[in-house]
Design a protein around this motif. Structure first.
Motif, short mmCIF file in Angstrom:
data_model
loop_
_atom_site.label_atom_id
_atom_site.label_comp_id
_atom_site.label_asym_id
_atom_site.label_seq_id
_atom_site.Cartn_x
_atom_site.Cartn_y
_atom_site.Cartn_z
N UNK A 199 -19.96 85.80 -0.50
CA UNK A 199 -18.92 84.47 0.14
C UNK A 199 -20.49 83.31 1.07
N UNK A 200 -21.05 84.14 1.23
CA UNK A 200 -21.99 82.87 1.80
C UNK A 200 -22.79 81.80 0.81
N UNK A 201 -22.84 82.05 -0.64
CA UNK A 201 -23.82 81.56 -1.28
C UNK A 201 -22.93 79.72 -1.39
N UNK A 202 -23.48 78.81 -1.30
CA UNK A 202 -22.56 77.40 -1.81
C UNK A 202 -22.45 76.74 -3.43
N UNK A 203 -22.36 78.07 -4.55
CA UNK A 203 -21.72 77.65 -5.30
C UNK A 203 -20.53 77.49 -5.37
N UNK A 204 -20.36 76.45 -6.72
CA UNK A 204 -18.93 76.56 -7.04
C UNK A 204 -18.51 77.08 -8.00
N UNK A 205 -17.23 77.11 -8.60
CA UNK A 205 -16.91 78.44 -9.36
C UNK A 205 -17.98 78.86 -10.66
N UNK A 206 -18.13 77.54 -11.26
CA UNK A 206 -19.19 77.67 -12.27
C UNK A 206 -20.99 78.58 -12.26
N UNK A 207 -20.74 77.56 -11.41
CA UNK A 207 -22.64 78.48 -10.35
C UNK A 207 -21.92 80.04 -10.21
N UNK A 208 -21.06 80.17 -9.30
CA UNK A 208 -20.69 81.70 -8.81
C UNK A 208 -20.13 82.88 -10.43
N UNK A 209 -19.52 81.95 -10.94
CA UNK A 209 -19.21 82.64 -12.23
C UNK A 209 -20.88 82.83 -13.48
N UNK A 213 -22.52 87.05 -13.85
CA UNK A 213 -22.52 87.30 -15.62
C UNK A 213 -24.34 87.64 -15.85
N UNK A 214 -25.10 86.53 -15.42
CA UNK A 214 -26.46 87.38 -15.09
C UNK A 214 -27.21 88.17 -14.54
N UNK A 215 -26.60 88.64 -13.19
CA UNK A 215 -26.61 89.89 -12.41
C UNK A 215 -26.49 90.78 -13.07
N UNK A 216 -24.97 91.00 -13.90
CA UNK A 216 -24.80 92.15 -14.72
C UNK A 216 -24.86 92.00 -16.19
N UNK A 217 -25.76 91.22 -16.83
CA UNK A 217 -26.17 91.20 -18.17
C UNK A 217 -28.07 91.90 -17.93
N UNK A 235 -13.02 89.55 1.21
CA UNK A 235 -12.10 90.26 0.99
C UNK A 235 -11.46 90.92 -0.11
N UNK A 236 -10.23 89.87 -0.52
CA UNK A 236 -9.54 89.95 -1.53
C UNK A 236 -10.19 89.20 -2.98
N UNK A 237 -10.80 88.29 -2.51
CA UNK A 237 -10.95 87.51 -3.67
C UNK A 237 -13.23 88.10 -4.77
N UNK A 238 -13.00 88.77 -3.75
CA UNK A 238 -14.12 89.41 -4.17
C UNK A 238 -13.88 90.86 -4.51
N UNK A 239 -13.27 91.68 -4.17
CA UNK A 239 -12.16 92.91 -4.65
C UNK A 239 -11.89 92.76 -5.97
N UNK A 240 -11.91 91.13 -5.87
CA UNK A 240 -10.73 90.58 -7.39
C UNK A 240 -12.16 90.64 -8.90
N UNK A 241 -12.89 89.63 -7.62
CA UNK A 241 -14.28 89.49 -8.82
C UNK A 241 -14.75 90.82 -9.12
N UNK A 242 -14.93 91.61 -8.50
CA UNK A 242 -15.54 93.40 -8.65
C UNK A 242 -14.83 93.87 -10.30
N UNK A 243 -13.37 93.90 -10.08
CA UNK A 243 -12.71 94.46 -10.91
C UNK A 243 -12.64 92.97 -12.21
N UNK A 244 -13.11 91.99 -11.78
CA UNK A 244 -13.02 90.93 -13.70
C UNK A 244 -14.79 91.76 -13.82
N UNK A 245 -15.25 91.63 -13.03
CA UNK A 245 -16.78 92.27 -13.55
C UNK A 245 -16.99 93.66 -13.88
N UNK A 246 -15.79 94.63 -13.92
CA UNK A 246 -16.53 96.42 -14.03
C UNK A 246 -17.01 96.40 -12.84
#
Length: 287
Positions: A199-209, A213-217, A235-246
């Motif tokens: 949540x600290x990084x100043x990324x837009x949605x595309x950059x964060x995705x 994606x690259x991190x998991x790859x 907390x809720x947002x990144x719980x969702x990201x954890x689920x989305x990216x496994x």
């Protein structure tokens, strides 16, 4: 090692005097124990020199322990932090990679001091060194502490706003490791790589995705969901990201100092119960 419960007071992100914290590894272990932490990791910036002390202090205080480090990475023009947990602290590839990452800090610090001198703040490099436990890891935090002590600002957040962020007199960018290298150093040593406080990084949605994606790859397997700089909504947002990216979920205060940190060791809410805690994947690495 007995099975580690999925719900427990784990604090897997904090810093000692070996990098930019103000307490020793031993003092941190005592504080963690006093605050009810059940599983602890010391994650100094780009440094594993405090790991033996931290593991010994954890044992002395009856704490379960995971090795840790927070690796600085450049991604999409931003500095991103990757926490490594449970790796072999004696792995020479990890040690060399972190040493290479640290090498740029000294010249960067001198450039920061030169920028501050141009606006009338002299002796900043020498002043910052007084707050450094490890001269190889001099950072913006040490400059901030000097500027507060010298009366230029009332606290470290004000220092960062006025002097140490992009476009300000004391800001100097640094080229860190790349994402693939950081994840590789951690995983080849038997550990798990975790995206720290996304949540600290100043990324837009595309950059964060792209980051996730690259991190998991590259083999990354975890993300900090509950951390000292996240809001309840995050907390809720990144719980969702954890689920989305496994990804497995991690939890850590990012504690640096009793006087500066927003969150104390062990003071965070628990992880959401449906997520896989990162420590479940590291059960055989817990000391």
């Amino acid at each position: 090692m007995p099975a580690v419960p999925s719900i427990l007071n784990a604090d897997l992100h904090c810093h000692s005097i070996v990098s930019d914290g103000t307490l020793t590894p031993e003092e941190l272990a005592q504080r963690a124990r006093a605050n009810g932490v059940e599983l602890w990791a010391l994650t100094d910036h780009d440094e594993i020199g405090g790991q033996q002390r931290a593991a010994a202090a954890a044992k002395a205080n009856g704490l379960r322990y995971l090795t840790g480090a927070e690796v600085s990475v450049t991604f999409a023009g931003e500095t991103v932090h990757i926490v490594g947990l449970g790796f072999d602290a004696e792995d020479p590839r990890m040690a060399q990679g972190l040493a290479d990452t640290r090498d740029g800090r000294g010249p960067r610090a001198r450039e920061m001091a030169e920028g501050l001198a141009k606006v009338g703040i002299h002796g900043a490099y020498e002043g910052a060194l007084r707050f450094v436990g490890n001269p190889a890891l001099i950072s913006r935090t040490h400059f901030a502490r000097f500027l507060v002590e010298a009366g230029y600002c009332k606290d470290t957040p004000e220092v960062f706003r006025k002097y140490l962020t992009e476009g300000k007199p004391g800001y100097v960018p640094h080229r860190w490791a790349n994402l693939k290298d950081a994840v590789t150093w951690i995983t080849q040593g038997g550990g798990i790589a975790v995206i720290a406080h996304p949540g600290r990084y100043k990324f837009n949605a595309t950059e964060e995705y792209a980051l996730f994606s690259e991190f998991k790859a590259h083999g990354g397997r975890g993300v900090e969901v509950v951390t000292g700089s996240h809001t309840p909504a995050e907390y809720v947002e990144y719980a969702g990201m954890a689920r989305e990216f496994g990804l497995a979920a991690s939890r850590g205060s990012d504690f640096h100092s009793p006087d500066e940190s927003h969150c104390d060791l062990g003071a965070l809410p628990y992880l959401p119960g449906d997520l896989t805690p990162v420590w479940e994947l590291l059960a055989d690495r817990i000391q």
